[in-house]
Structures are given as structure tokens and as C-alpha cells.
Design a protein around this motif. Sequence first.
Motif, PDB file in Angstrom:
ATOM      1  N   UNK A  95      -3.299  66.521  56.539  1.00 27.31           N
ATOM      2  CA  UNK A  95      -4.689  66.092  56.598  1.00 27.31           C
ATOM      3  C   UNK A  95      -4.999  65.087  55.500  1.00 27.31           C
ATOM      4  N   UNK A  96      -4.336  65.244  54.350  1.00 31.55           N
ATOM      5  CA  UNK A  96      -4.560  64.279  53.269  1.00 31.55           C
ATOM      6  C   UNK A  96      -4.113  62.889  53.719  1.00 31.55           C
ATOM      7  N   UNK A  97      -3.019  62.828  54.490  1.00 34.05           N
ATOM      8  CA  UNK A  97      -2.590  61.557  55.046  1.00 34.05           C
ATOM      9  C   UNK A  97      -2.049  60.560  54.036  1.00 34.05           C
ATOM     10  N   UNK A  98      -1.790  60.996  52.822  1.00 38.95           N
ATOM     11  CA  UNK A  98      -1.286  60.114  51.777  1.00 38.95           C
ATOM     12  C   UNK A  98       0.214  60.347  51.596  1.00 38.95           C
ATOM     13  N   UNK A  99       0.922  59.424  50.906  1.00 37.59           N
ATOM     14  CA  UNK A  99       2.334  59.706  50.617  1.00 37.59           C
ATOM     15  C   UNK A  99       2.506  61.032  49.873  1.00 37.59           C
ATOM     16  N   UNK A 100       1.581  61.328  48.949  1.00 36.12           N
ATOM     17  CA  UNK A 100       1.667  62.606  48.226  1.00 36.12           C
ATOM     18  C   UNK A 100       1.515  63.773  49.203  1.00 36.12           C
ATOM     19  N   UNK A 101       0.623  63.584  50.188  1.00 36.19           N
ATOM     20  CA  UNK A 101       0.405  64.637  51.170  1.00 36.19           C
ATOM     21  C   UNK A 101       1.656  64.888  51.995  1.00 36.19           C
ATOM     22  N   UNK A 102       2.285  63.811  52.446  1.00 37.25           N
ATOM     23  CA  UNK A 102       3.502  63.970  53.254  1.00 37.25           C
ATOM     24  C   UNK A 102       4.606  64.599  52.410  1.00 37.25           C
ATOM     25  N   UNK A 103       4.730  64.140  51.166  1.00 38.34           N
ATOM     26  CA  UNK A 103       5.740  64.731  50.282  1.00 38.34           C
ATOM     27  C   UNK A 103       5.470  66.219  50.094  1.00 38.34           C
ATOM     28  N   UNK A 104       4.181  66.565  49.985  1.00 36.64           N
ATOM     29  CA  UNK A 104       3.828  67.968  49.804  1.00 36.64           C
ATOM     30  C   UNK A 104       4.225  68.790  51.025  1.00 36.64           C
ATOM     31  N   UNK A 105       4.004  68.224  52.221  1.00 34.20           N
ATOM     32  CA  UNK A 105       4.385  68.952  53.430  1.00 34.20           C
ATOM     33  C   UNK A 105       5.890  69.199  53.442  1.00 34.20           C
ATOM     34  N   UNK A 106       6.654  68.158  53.063  1.00 37.04           N
ATOM     35  CA  UNK A 106       8.113  68.318  53.061  1.00 37.04           C
ATOM     36  C   UNK A 106       8.534  69.372  52.043  1.00 37.04           C
ATOM     37  N   UNK A 107       7.924  69.337  50.864  1.00 33.66           N
ATOM     38  CA  UNK A 107       8.248  70.346  49.852  1.00 33.66           C
ATOM     39  C   UNK A 107       7.878  71.725  50.376  1.00 33.66           C
ATOM     40  N   UNK A 108       6.718  71.793  51.041  1.00 31.71           N
ATOM     41  CA  UNK A 108       6.264  73.067  51.585  1.00 31.71           C
ATOM     42  C   UNK A 108       7.294  73.610  52.567  1.00 31.71           C
ATOM     43  N   UNK A 109       7.766  72.729  53.455  1.00 31.62           N
ATOM     44  CA  UNK A 109       8.711  73.188  54.466  1.00 31.62           C
ATOM     45  C   UNK A 109      10.011  73.659  53.812  1.00 31.62           C
ATOM     46  N   UNK A 110      10.442  72.950  52.769  1.00 35.38           N
ATOM     47  CA  UNK A 110      11.689  73.340  52.101  1.00 35.38           C
ATOM     48  C   UNK A 110      11.559  74.748  51.525  1.00 35.38           C
ATOM     49  N   UNK A 111      10.445  74.990  50.836  1.00 36.46           N
ATOM     50  CA  UNK A 111      10.256  76.305  50.220  1.00 36.46           C
ATOM     51  C   UNK A 111      10.015  77.363  51.295  1.00 36.46           C
ATOM     52  N   UNK A 112       9.279  76.953  52.333  1.00 34.73           N
ATOM     53  CA  UNK A 112       8.984  77.883  53.427  1.00 34.73           C
ATOM     54  C   UNK A 112      10.275  78.367  54.088  1.00 34.73           C
ATOM     55  N   UNK A 113      11.217  77.449  54.250  1.00 37.71           N
ATOM     56  CA  UNK A 113      12.500  77.829  54.871  1.00 37.71           C
ATOM     57  C   UNK A 113      13.195  78.892  54.041  1.00 37.71           C
TER      58      UNK A 113
END
Lengths: 514, 486
Positions: free
Chosen positions: B321-339
Amino acid sequence: MNGFPILSVMLLVPALAAVACLFLGASQARWLALGATLVNLALGALLWLNFDIGGAQWQFVEHHEHVFGLFGWSLGIDGFALLLIELSVFLMPICIGASWEAIEMRVPEYMSLFLFTEVLMIGTFAAQDLFLFYIFFEAGLIPMYLIIGIWGGANRIYASYKFFLYTLLGSVVMFIAMLYMSIVAGTTSIPALMAYDFPPHVQTWLWLAFFASFAVKMPMWPVHTWLPDAHVQAPTAGSVILAGVLLKLGGYGFLRFSLPMFPEASAQLTWLVFALSAVAVIYTSLVALVQSDMKKLIAYSSVAHMAIVTIGLFAFNTQGIEGAMMVMLGHGLVSGALFLCVGVIYDRLHTREISRYGGLAINMPRYAALFMLFTMASVGLPGTSNFVGELLSLMGTYQVSTTITLLCTTGIILGAAYMLYLYRRVVFGELKSDDVRAMPDLSSREMWLLAPIAAVVLWMGVYPESFLAPMRKDTQTLLARIDRAKPAGDSLPTKGTGIVPAAHAETAAHGEAH
Amino acid sequence: MNYAAQLAMTLPEVVLSLGALALMLVAAWSGPNATRAISWAAVAVLAGACVALVGPATSGGSAFDGMYRADAFAGFAKTLIYVAAAVAILLAPGFFQRTAGDDLRPEYPVLILLSAVGMGIMVSAADLLTLYVGLELQSLAAYVLASFMRRDARSAEAGLKYFVLGALASGILLYGISLVYGFTGSTLFDEIAGAYAAAPLAGSTKSLGLMFGLVFVFAGLAFKISAVPFHMWTPDVYEGAPTPVTAFFATAPKVAAVGLALRVAITAMGPAAEQWRQIVIFAALASILLGAVAAIGQQNIKRLLAYSSINNVGFALIGLAAGTPEGVAAVLAYMAIYIAMTLGSFLVVLQMRDTDGQPIETIASLSGLSRTRPALAFGLAVFMFSLAGIPPLFGFYAKFAVFYAAVQAGLFPLAVFGIAFSVIGAYYYLRVVKTMYFDEPAGEYGPGDRLEGGLIVATAAIVSPLGYLAIPLLTAWTMAAAKALF
């Protein structure tokens, strides 16, 4: 202390011991926990001796920026943090001692959780990074949840959930505010943020977000309801650490964040703090008066005492802030000691019902004497720790609001009422039943737990300068920061002519004593 | 561009495809006895695909006339996918051997490899058709995997449900794709972005068509990432599918679908960010809230984890929702930790079996686990507190990252509501801890497995506070990946 990372070591010692405990047997875990907490007590003494009173604001600083990406490992303490760390390391060995025989089940896990709690408490007070603070602050929920839930009383599961979810809900909003602050100010360093000026309208929102967290932790009326449940269900040592140190996190938060970071908002919302505190003092004191459970009574009295802390903090003057800190320290010792006193007789009779006891002065004279001392200290008798704090705090508040001071002073009278009433029912009178008659007096282990606290309580009452000195300069730094927003008082003191005003005479007397 | 260079960019998919085909032949000739060997060979193929990611495959180039993007973003997502797929393969032989029925079959690792090819194409797709082909390849393999326990009615039901609802989702997505193609005149992400940027803001038929296309594409994607209101298949499928397959579904395809959604949202529909942000915010908050509330009454640990995955997707969407590079990076980090957290949780679920090796799935059976199996209980407690986002566990940093991005983008109401709802979620994670630590011991579980135990220790170590030391590395990697989209 040049270059020796004493704060990190104080975190590392209990952390390693906590891990090691999990792999040991019950008896070894006890001794290891005691050893680790005593080592930390020694380190704490070293910390105090090397603390340069009147020196730099932040001492024993360790900076490793950006080791965790957006935030780093930065530690450092000022006078306020020093005193609260001392309180933590002082109470920890006592907690371990109090659990020596009372805890028979799953001892290694218990000791491990207590040591983990110690790490988090010291970390919270020593953190100089916003998010490092939050991690330590919030992580404390896990061990307390488990301590209450595993070793607590009959209704422990309800109490553990309530404790966890209540405090978590309070804290998460503060977390969003912290994110905002770090983004806007471009730093996560607490000292830098303490000097950063947020626009006043933003301050109000941020202040409310922090208030949501600290008011729950404090706890302030009407969000105090988790405390009686948690206290009643927690094992004795859990109550001691909860009342002694964890409640101080709220006050420390106001002192470290709300006041210096949002001075305008603090001044603007002082009325809210004062009103909630005044209600808390009167209401919870009255509630304490009718309790039949000893722990619940002391828990409610804690809420009342914490209200004296909050009014002092938001008085915006030296007496108020120093008084608030003194009440926090005094209350940490006295309420901890009172919970231990309850624990002593609970271990013998396994009930906290006040009406089951009576006449303990006859068969437990040493216990009666010590219990008397702590009761008097809780009431705020001159010569004990709480007197100094309550007097200073109320004097500070008087300069801002006479009405609130008047209302809160009734807390001292009511406090005397419920404490003396408790003492009379438990200690005086006739020995009613055989099982009470059969209770032995304090064992030497219990004496060793209570005597040090008694000594410090008297020390703080007779010579408070030892405790006021480390924070004097920090109080002035804080006041210099928030003075621009100071709310006008309603007591309108006029300058005396030649005679020293009463408020100054008090501090001057302390100064001369030094 | 010559074919050699283009194939070099798709080397991970080439390695996986050839490996899968070769192993399928081996499986056909050697039969069920070779399952373990084929599983290890499949893990080796995945490792080879990981190695193949170094070089042209993450160089940032595009292959096949811009239909396939070989950038750092795809590289990061593929790494997560391959690791999760490898763990899912390793878990399976032990599980199928223990359970009743003749289910230990060598096709299992082959199907996962084929699914991994599809997922790799999903996160690399720069064209709506590549996207669709990748998605279908992944899904087809997944339908079979869900019903892998042929004699188990629940497994068959899960496969059928997954197929019907997955087909519906594909239909919705395809309808959206056709609308987008019709109104933009292209299926390439870059050209679609140009059309959205050039479209008149409101009023015209064209902008209405573009909006409809966008809504349908997002609805289709929401199905695939199981975000509310398109989540209803998740609990049933997660409960019915064999546990290693559930562990797989909850991790690798989730990363692929989220990666796909990120790329479509940012590169293809970036100019329409204001429009899709509303959808994403609604889906995020609804997923967090429903994932938390619906999980409270669950008695089955797999259903609970299904709702937990819905809840977690909601948090990940906050970063989008943030739609920023930081936001996308956060989603990727989230997925890594979530896994790491999810695989860990499912590894513990695999340990929940009676002395005959039959799986037990009730939360009540965890009762008093801290006394019968202290290490296992400690592990699950770590994963639960971490999923709840309580510091000092690493799950806290995942939430930290997405909320940081949201606050940075000025989305305060989203951040405040999202984090307040997370407290509701904390309740059911706590309930699991309460069952293990506060309740009286129930019956004991059967003995553990060394491989699974080792994997639990590894995932728990990642999720523990030690994980914080990896933050600078993770941030650098995810930021590089996120920048590839902008």
C-alpha cells in the motif's frame, strides 16, 4: 571505566545465565541464578561508584550505529536511568531468594525467565536508541506472561492474558508514533530526539500515543485494572518485580520521552494527568480499604502511589520531578518488601485472606517488626523512603495546582488508614486458630531478603542526598528543556522578604546535610 | 539479442525444467523405492537453480522481447521460493512413509520442481501472458499436490476445492487481463504502464475500462495470495492437504503470488497507484482483522496456521500500500521472515503424531507439551511469539519494516488500525503458548526425526534475536531487489 562496556556486560551476564539455566537441574539453576544476579549487583555497585555525579549527561555510552539496519546498539545512562538500574539489580537477587523454596515446579525455566526479565529491565533503562528501547520494553511481556501463567494462582490464565493484551494494546500505538518520530527527525537516537522540536500540534498526537502505553504500564486510572489481577495471581517474586521495577517503566517513559520530547503537549495535557491521578489516589485508596485479599490491597495501593509519581512528573519543577523519582524508588523497595511479607505468611498458610490471620505479633515478633517498618514506609512516615518522595512531589505539585495537591494529599491519610487497618488485622489481636499459632517466625533466609530492603528504606529516609545527587543535574537539564512550556500555577507564590520560603528550605536542608 | 544470452537469463528455469523432466523419467522407471534418492536429487536441482541465479539471471536484463525480466527482484523472490520448495521436499518422505496408505511416491518432488518453474516465471513475468502461463503451471502442480494422499477423503476434497476455486480465480484474472489488453492495446507491463499514465483521469469509457481491468486483475491476484475477501479456500485446503504440502502452499506459492502482485502493481499499474491503493488497503485491513478474529475459534492447528497466513498476507500488503521502494523492500523482507516462521511452525506440526506415526492436528493435543517435550514446545513458542510480532523475536522486525514504510508514505490510519488489529491476532498465538505451557500434559507424541529436528533448530535460530544481526544484509538485498521495479 574507560572503554569497558559495563552496560553490555550487565546485559550479557544474566542473558548467558538464562540460557544456561535451561540445561541445568533445579538446584544448580537456583545457584546459577543467584550467582548471576549477585554478579550483576556487584557490577551495579561498580556502575554507581564510577558514575560521575555532575559530569556528562550521558555516561558509559556505547554506540554501534546501524548494526540492525535502521537502528543500532546504543546504550548509555543518566542519573535517572542509573537509579532505576540500581533498583533492578538490587531487587533481583532478592527475588531469586524469595523463590528458593516457594517454587518447586519447573525451577530451571523459572530462573531462566527471571534472568531474562532482568536483561530486559536493564536494557530498557540503558537503551539510547528509540527502537532498542521499544524492543526491551515490549519483550518484557513474554517472561511476565509465562511467569504469571505457569507459576501463578488459581485464576492465573485470565490474569496472564489480561496482562499481556492490555499492555500490548497500549504499546503498539506508541510504536507507530516512534516510527513517525524517527522518520521526521531522521534519527533514532534518544538524546537527539530529546533535543528535537516537533511542531506543537504533532506533539499532541505523539504525546497521546506515548501516553496510551505509559499510562497502562504505570498504571493510571482507569487502565489500571490489569494490575490487581496480575499481582494477585503472580508468584511472590513475580509481584515483587512487577511492582518494584516494571511499574517504573511507565514513569521512566514519561521522564525520558513525554516530557523532554513533547514539552508543549505535556503542558497542554497536564490537566488530564492531574485529573486521572487525583481520581486514582482517592478511588484506589478507597478500594484498597475494603479488600480482603492482602495482595490486592497492596496492588491498589501501588496504583495510588503511582498517581503521586505522575502528578510530580507533570509539575514542571525540581521538587516535583525529584519527588516523583524518589517515590518510584521508595515504592519499588517498599511495595516489593510488602509483597515479600505477604509471601512469607502465604508460604506458611497458603492463603492471602486477611481474616484468616491475626495476632502474628505474638508468635512472629521479628516478622511483625519488619512488617511494621514497611507499613510505616508505605504510609510515608518521616524517616522512611516514601516520606521524602511524597513530600517533594506534593510540594512541587502545590506550585502548579493547589486543588490537585489537596485531593492527592488525602491519599496519604487514606494510605495510613488502609495500611494500618491491614496491619492491625494481620499482626495485632488474638491468635485465632491453631494453624496460625503454629507458624514459625522468619527464617534466616527470609531475614536476608527483608533486612537489606529495610536498611535501604531507612537510608533513603534519613539521608536521601545519596539518591538525589545523581539525578540533580539531569533534573535541571530536563527543566531547562521544558521550562518554555511550563504551565502557570494557581498557587501564585509571592517572593518572601528575607525569610526563606518553605519549599526552598527543604531542599536547602538536604544540601546542608550533604 | 541472441538466444544463448536469453536462455542464460532464464537459466534457473532451464535447470529446473530439465531436472524435473529427467527425474520424472527416473521416477517412471525405478518406482516408489527411489523416492528418497529422487527427493535428494530434486533438492540438488533446486540448489543448482539457486547457483544459476548468479550472473545473467539477475543482471537486470529482459529476455524474449521484454516478456521475461531477469532482475534482482526476481532473484530475491526465487531464492526464497527455492529454499521453501527444498524444505517442502525434504519433509515429505518421512511424512508419507509414516501415514497410512501407499503415498510415498517419487512424483512428489517432481511436481514441486515443476511448480517451482511456474513460480519462477511468475516473479519474472513482465507480460500478462507470461504471468498467466507461470501461474497456471504453478497451480496445476499444486492441485495435484493438494490431493496427493489419494485414499484420504480430506485430501481429495482439498484438491478439488483448490482446483475449482483456483480455476475461478484464474478466470477472473484472465477476464481482467483481457480488459486491460483491450483498453491498453498491449500485454507488456511497460506499455500498460504507459497507457495508464496517459489515460484521462475520469469520465471516459476508456478510463472506466482500465479501472475495471485493474479491479479484476487485483481480484484474481487477491485469490492467489489468499487475501480477504478472496481467502475462503485457504483454511479448507490447508487443513485437507498433507502437512508437507500445506507447508509448501503456505510459503513458496505465497512468495510467488506476492512477488507477482508487487510487479504488476508497481511496474504495470504504477501510474494508477491511487486507484489500486484503496483496494490494497481494504484487503490488508480486512485480511488482518479476519485472519485474527476467525482464528480464535479454531481447534485444528493447520486451520489456525491457515488463518495466520491470511493475517500475515494482510501485513505484507501494508508495505505494498505504501507503494514506495521502501515499501516493496519491506514486503520482501516480510516474506523472507514469514517463510522462516511458517516453515518452523509446520515443522513442529509434523512432530505432532501419535506413537504409530499418525498425524494429530488438534491444538488440544499440544496440552502440556512444555513438560513432555520441552525443546519442541520452546520452538513452537518462539514461532508463535514471532508470528504475533512480539520483540525480541525476528517476526517483530518484519512488522517493523512494513509499518515503517507505511508511516513513511503518510498512511497513518492504515498503520494505526493495522497494528491495533495485530493485538487481536496476538490472542490466538498466545492461546497455543498457553496450551503448551499452562495446561496439564496430555498424551505424549511419538519420537522425533533428526532431519526435522535439525530444521526446527535452524528456523528457530533465524527467528530468534540472532536474526537481527542479519538485518543490514537483508535490507541491502531487499532494497536492491525493490529498486529493480522502479
